[in-house]
Motif scaffolding. Sequence first.
Motif, mmCIF file in Angstrom:
data_model
loop_
_atom_site.group_PDB
_atom_site.id
_atom_site.type_symbol
_atom_site.label_atom_id
_atom_site.label_comp_id
_atom_site.label_asym_id
_atom_site.label_seq_id
_atom_site.Cartn_x
_atom_site.Cartn_y
_atom_site.Cartn_z
ATOM 1 N N LYS A 42 0.866 -1.185 0.000
ATOM 2 C CA LYS A 42 0.000 0.000 0.000
ATOM 3 C C LYS A 42 0.900 1.231 0.000
ATOM 4 O O LYS A 42 1.881 1.303 0.727
ATOM 5 N N PHE A 43 0.525 2.209 -0.814
ATOM 6 C CA PHE A 43 1.319 3.430 -0.925
ATOM 7 C C PHE A 43 0.403 4.628 -0.735
ATOM 8 O O PHE A 43 -0.594 4.762 -1.438
ATOM 9 N N GLN A 44 0.763 5.490 0.233
ATOM 10 C CA GLN A 44 -0.048 6.678 0.502
ATOM 11 C C GLN A 44 0.820 7.913 0.660
ATOM 12 O O GLN A 44 1.754 7.913 1.470
ATOM 13 N N LEU A 45 0.506 8.934 -0.112
ATOM 14 C CA LEU A 45 1.053 10.269 0.108
ATOM 15 C C LEU A 45 -0.088 11.060 0.744
ATOM 16 O O LEU A 45 -1.022 11.452 0.052
ATOM 17 N N ARG A 46 -0.027 11.234 2.053
ATOM 18 C CA ARG A 46 -1.108 11.900 2.774
ATOM 19 C C ARG A 46 -0.910 13.409 2.786
ATOM 20 O O ARG A 46 0.203 13.895 2.967
ATOM 21 N N LYS A 47 -1.999 14.149 2.667
ATOM 22 C CA LYS A 47 -1.931 15.610 2.677
ATOM 23 C C LYS A 47 -1.947 16.121 4.115
ATOM 24 O O LYS A 47 -2.859 16.827 4.541
ATOM 25 N N VAL A 48 -0.902 15.731 4.868
ATOM 26 C CA VAL A 48 -0.738 16.122 6.265
ATOM 27 C C VAL A 48 0.731 16.492 6.486
ATOM 28 O O VAL A 48 1.582 16.195 5.658
ATOM 29 N N THR A 49 1.023 17.126 7.630
ATOM 30 C CA THR A 49 2.406 17.519 7.915
ATOM 31 C C THR A 49 3.174 16.452 8.678
ATOM 32 O O THR A 49 4.397 16.472 8.695
ATOM 33 N N TYR A 50 2.469 15.533 9.326
ATOM 34 C CA TYR A 50 3.128 14.428 10.018
ATOM 35 C C TYR A 50 2.162 13.265 10.136
ATOM 36 O O TYR A 50 0.950 13.423 9.975
ATOM 37 N N VAL A 51 2.729 12.087 10.393
ATOM 38 C CA VAL A 51 1.925 10.887 10.611
ATOM 39 C C VAL A 51 2.325 10.293 11.955
ATOM 40 O O VAL A 51 3.439 10.498 12.444
ATOM 41 N N LYS A 52 1.416 9.555 12.547
ATOM 42 C CA LYS A 52 1.667 8.936 13.842
ATOM 43 C C LYS A 52 2.410 7.621 13.630
ATOM 44 O O LYS A 52 1.941 6.749 12.912
ATOM 45 N N LEU A 53 3.574 7.507 14.271
ATOM 46 C CA LEU A 53 4.385 6.304 14.142
ATOM 47 C C LEU A 53 4.136 5.334 15.288
ATOM 48 O O LEU A 53 4.334 4.131 15.146
ATOM 49 N N SER A 54 3.764 5.885 16.433
ATOM 50 C CA SER A 54 3.477 5.068 17.615
ATOM 51 C C SER A 54 2.646 5.915 18.562
ATOM 52 O O SER A 54 2.229 7.020 18.205
ATOM 53 N N ASN A 55 2.453 5.428 19.767
ATOM 54 C CA ASN A 55 1.676 6.189 20.749
ATOM 55 C C ASN A 55 2.297 7.528 21.084
ATOM 56 O O ASN A 55 1.588 8.477 21.416
ATOM 57 N N ILE A 56 3.628 7.617 21.041
ATOM 58 C CA ILE A 56 4.282 8.865 21.441
ATOM 59 C C ILE A 56 5.168 9.482 20.366
ATOM 60 O O ILE A 56 5.737 10.540 20.580
ATOM 61 N N ILE A 57 5.292 8.848 19.230
ATOM 62 C CA ILE A 57 6.214 9.336 18.205
ATOM 63 C C ILE A 57 5.453 9.672 16.920
ATOM 64 O O ILE A 57 4.664 8.879 16.429
ATOM 65 N N THR A 58 5.739 10.874 16.398
ATOM 66 C CA THR A 58 5.223 11.266 15.095
ATOM 67 C C THR A 58 6.414 11.485 14.167
ATOM 68 O O THR A 58 7.541 11.672 14.611
#
Length: 191
Positions: A22-38
Amino acid sequence: MLNKNEEFIKYVKSECRKNKVKFQLRKVTYVKLSNIITGSGYFDQTSMSIVVAKKSPDWIETLVHEYAHFTQLKEVPELWKNVSSMTKLDEWLQGKRIKNINTHIQNLIELELDNEKRSVELIKKFDLEIDLQTYIQKANSYLYFYNWVRKTSRKGKANKLPEFSRQTWKTMPIHFNNDYATQPKEIEEVF
């Protein structure tokens, strides 16, 4: 006519389709990598997906990096046998006691160092509009950051990570011939 970066995106999309990623270029400034890391993107080997925050300042570099993780998994799967070290690091940063945390951190440095070298090769191969010296300095900032985390037992906020701090990454080496198992004094001081 597509520019070089657009050609690379087209190539990545095609490779992802061929390999059921799956490939996504999201129109956001960051994505959530874990509970505490973006962060600005990730490759997830469990769901087989590449996700990049297209509004992050260095999104094309992130795409190269995350796509390189996919190629890394295909070509040297033994590096991914210790990928659970990321979960262990995340748990440790949340305050959980983790046995052999130094080993987990070193596993991640090895995984990321191989990947950064792969990323540089992709940038060259596709003649991408990315300054190689700057990319390598940012990559070194990221690699040395693991030692800073190990020493301080904390994580900076996404927009404070050393790779995004010009004053930090500008002081980094412009090559990968470094000992990442230790933190040189001059590098430690910039964190």
